[in-house]
Design an enzyme around this catalytic site. Structure first.
Site, short mmCIF file in Angstrom:
data_model
loop_
_atom_site.label_atom_id
_atom_site.label_comp_id
_atom_site.label_asym_id
_atom_site.label_seq_id
_atom_site.Cartn_x
_atom_site.Cartn_y
_atom_site.Cartn_z
N ASN A 149 5.14 -33.60 -30.89
CA ASN A 149 5.05 -32.21 -31.39
C ASN A 149 3.68 -31.75 -30.96
OD1 ASN A 149 7.39 -32.84 -32.28
ND2 ASN A 149 7.20 -32.68 -34.30
N HIS A 195 11.26 15.01 -13.80
CA HIS A 195 12.81 14.99 -13.83
C HIS A 195 13.18 14.89 -12.41
CE1 HIS A 195 12.25 17.00 -17.97
NE2 HIS A 195 11.39 17.61 -17.20
N SER A 316 22.37 -4.56 7.50
CA SER A 316 23.84 -4.47 6.94
C SER A 316 24.66 -5.56 7.79
CB SER A 316 24.51 -3.33 6.79
OG SER A 316 25.63 -3.25 6.83
N LYS A 322 21.84 0.55 9.25
CA LYS A 322 21.21 0.27 8.04
C LYS A 322 19.91 -0.37 7.97
CE LYS A 322 22.47 1.55 4.35
NZ LYS A 322 23.41 1.17 3.39
N ASN A 324 17.84 -1.91 4.94
CA ASN A 324 17.82 -1.87 3.40
C ASN A 324 16.56 -2.28 2.47
OD1 ASN A 324 20.26 -0.69 3.56
ND2 ASN A 324 21.17 -2.65 3.43
N GLU A 329 14.74 -3.69 -4.56
CA GLU A 329 15.78 -3.62 -5.09
C GLU A 329 15.98 -4.89 -6.17
OE1 GLU A 329 19.51 -2.84 -3.04
OE2 GLU A 329 18.42 -1.05 -1.99
N LYS A 364 10.67 -23.55 -22.94
CA LYS A 364 10.04 -23.85 -21.44
C LYS A 364 11.01 -23.19 -20.60
CE LYS A 364 9.29 -28.06 -22.94
NZ LYS A 364 9.11 -27.48 -24.38
N1 ARG Z 1 10.87 -32.18 -25.28
C1 ARG Z 1 10.23 -31.80 -26.60
C2 ARG Z 1 9.95 -30.42 -26.76
O1 ARG Z 1 9.91 -29.85 -25.56
C3 ARG Z 1 9.05 -32.39 -27.11
C4 ARG Z 1 8.67 -32.52 -28.45
C5 ARG Z 1 9.82 -33.45 -29.21
N2 ARG Z 1 9.72 -33.39 -30.51
C6 ARG Z 1 10.36 -34.15 -31.35
N3 ARG Z 1 10.22 -34.22 -32.79
N4 ARG Z 1 11.78 -34.56 -31.14
O2 ARG Z 1 10.05 -29.73 -27.51
#
Ligand code: ARG
Length: 499
Positions: A149, A195, A316, A322, A324, A329, A364
């Site tokens: 953690n 505008h 295109s 064209k 583009n 975009e 992540k």
């Molecule tokens: N892969 C986990 C994450 O990205 C890592 C931490 C995992 N901790 C746990 N108590 N299972 O958060």
């Protein structure tokens, strides 16, 4: 960040591909072969009497997206092991062996000798398992006084600090590109719009410098976000610190963080820095998207203020004529993605109790997606802008239409003593006359002017000429060349002050 222990940060060399993670394949069992981590190999296997269902394994695993933090994970472990040795929590010799082993793992990953095991639960487990495979019992001591953690909290902070620095460098470069173009166009008159209607004359440089100012604010936000990110959470343990006599300050120093986090529950469960970064990136994308939208308009035949270089436009499949503006975009389109990532993070965090919860593993994919998207956009937008051909004649021709000097005509009367409201009304009538006659304020005869007010003289034509309209708008922040030069100086100074 950045001193002896920190391994090299991601090099901006590979800009064309914003990130890359070494191979998953080499030397590992095929996913379908039921190989990899069996229950007996699971680090937390002792408590369990059954193998984890393969579907749960897959569902739970984050290695596919957290493997990209391998450098940060290994740097963090090197600092942790060093501190454990220095504090006498593990033998000095073991600490040294662990550090050496971790360095070798890093080298092997980087050289491609070691690929990630897709069956590993996450990058943390993968590195520790590999270390133990190489060092035996000594490897098993690395995780003393640490939890995944606080480990993941550290890795994410380190990764995002590196990424933020890269994005800042890319954005600084883009801002300089904008300024360089602006320097060439302080006399390029174009219509300013409200505008999307022609409103008052400005210059192309003035218009561009508006974006430079947005980017300076984005850079400020990135820097500010990094300040709060730059706190070292390791030592928070699972949630409640540890009974070992660890030295968090030392780890902080080794990794080059500004300071340690102040509360262990917060240390493992704070993801504000992900949300802040994503919010900053969303704002940056919003700016890039507005800029893109304007470029899309400008390269249409209706405007033709600019032409994109052939290398930054597409054709295109059916319409041979064209050309583009796909890049712009796509940037406009991808902005929604980054906003979505922000929403993912905010929603992920809003209902979870203290401290760590597995929901947080979702941080992540969202923040990495936002980062990769922004980098892709910046890497493409900058050279597209730098090579874009500006067509001053068309800007000027557009500025000559649409009565964008009407305010200046009213101001002419005001300078002769008339109250602004009266001058406004007279000018409105003049515009109406012009529309009926199919001419402009510049080509309307003086007699027509005189019919409405005696204050009009021959010098009105000088006063409403496009050049006068721009040159006289000298107020600070305005479009007159000297005012824009001030803006350029301000931005270039600000750019120098961003590290
Ligand atoms: N892969 C986990 C994450 O990205 C890592 C931490 C995992 N901790 C746990 N108590 N299972 O958060």
């Amino acid at each position: 960040m950045g001193n002896g222990v920190t391994v090299t940060t991601v090099t901006p060399k590979r800009m064309a591909m914003p990130f890359s993670v070494p191979s998953f394949k080499r030397g590992f069992p095929n996913k379908s072969s039921k190989g990899g981590f069996s229950m007996s190999q699971k680090m937390w296997a002792g408590r369990f009497t059954k193998e984890v269902d393969e579907r749960v394994n897959d569902f739970n695993s984050s290695i596919k997206f957290d493997a990209r933090m391998y450098k940060q994970d290994i740097s963090g472990s090197i600092a942790h092991a060093t501190m454990l040795g220095e504090c006498g929590i593990i033998e000095k010799s073991e600490s040294e062996a662990i550090v050496k082993g971790l360095r070798e793992i890093l080298d092997d990953i980087q050289s491609g000798k070691l690929g990630f095991d897709p069956n590993a639960e996450d990058i943390h487990m993968f590195v520790e398992a590999e270390l133990t495979k190489r060092l035996g019992d000594t490897g098993k001591r690395l995780h003393t006084a640490r939890s995944r953690n606080d480990q993941v909290a550290l890795d994410v902070r380190m990764t995002l600090l590196d990424e933020t620095a890269e994005i800042k460098a890319m954005l600084k470069k883009l801002t300089q590109t904008v300024v360089d173009i602006a320097k060439k166009h302080t006399l390029t008159v174009m219509p300013g719009y409200t505008h999307l209607q022609r409103a008052q004359p400005i210059t192309f440089a003035h218009h561009l410098m508006a974006y430079a100012n947005m980017f300076i604010r984005d850079l400020g936000r990135l820097e500010d976000t990094a300040k709060r990110m730059n706190k070292m959470p390791l030592g928070s343990g699972a949630l409640a610190g540890t009974t070992y006599p660890i030295n968090r300050q030392r780890v902080c120093e080794l990794l080059g963080f500004d300071e340690i986090t102040q509360n262990s529950l917060d240390g493992v469960s704070d993801r504000d820095f992900c949300i802040e970064l994503c919010s900053t990136l969303s704002m940056l994308m919003m700016h890039l998207s507005r800029f893109s939208e304007e470029i899309i308009l400008w390269c249409s035949w209706e405007f033709k203020f600019v032409e994109l270089d052939d290398a930054y436009a597409t054709g295109s499949s059916i319409m041979p004529q064209k050309k583009n503006p796909d890049v712009t975009e796509l940037i406009r389109g991808k902005t929604g993605r980054v906003y979505g990532d922000l929403m993912t993070l905010l929603t992920m965090m809003k209902g979870i109790p203290l401290a760590y919860n597995k929901d947080m593993q979702e941080d992540k994919e969202a923040i990495f997606d936002a980062i990769d998207t922004v980098k892709l956009c910046l890497v493409t937008f900058d050279p597209m802008l730098a090579t874009m051909r500006v067509i001053p004649e068309n800007m000027r021709a557009a500025a000559a239409k649409g009565f964008i000097n009407a305010t200046d005509c009213a101001d002419y009367l005001v300078k002769k003593g008339m109250p602004f409201r009266d001058a406004y009304k007279i000018t409105g009538t003049l515009v109406h006359t012009c529309i009926e006659k199919g001419c402009t304020l510049e080509t309307l005869g003086l007699d027509e002017y005189k019919k409405l007010s005696d204050s009009f003289d021959e010098d009105v034509f000088e006063a409403i000429s496009l050049d006068t309209c721009v040159m006289q708008r000298k107020s600070a922040g305005g479009p007159a060349p000297e005012a824009v030069k001030e803006q350029i100086n301000y931005v270039e100074n600000a750019l120098e002050n961003f590290r």
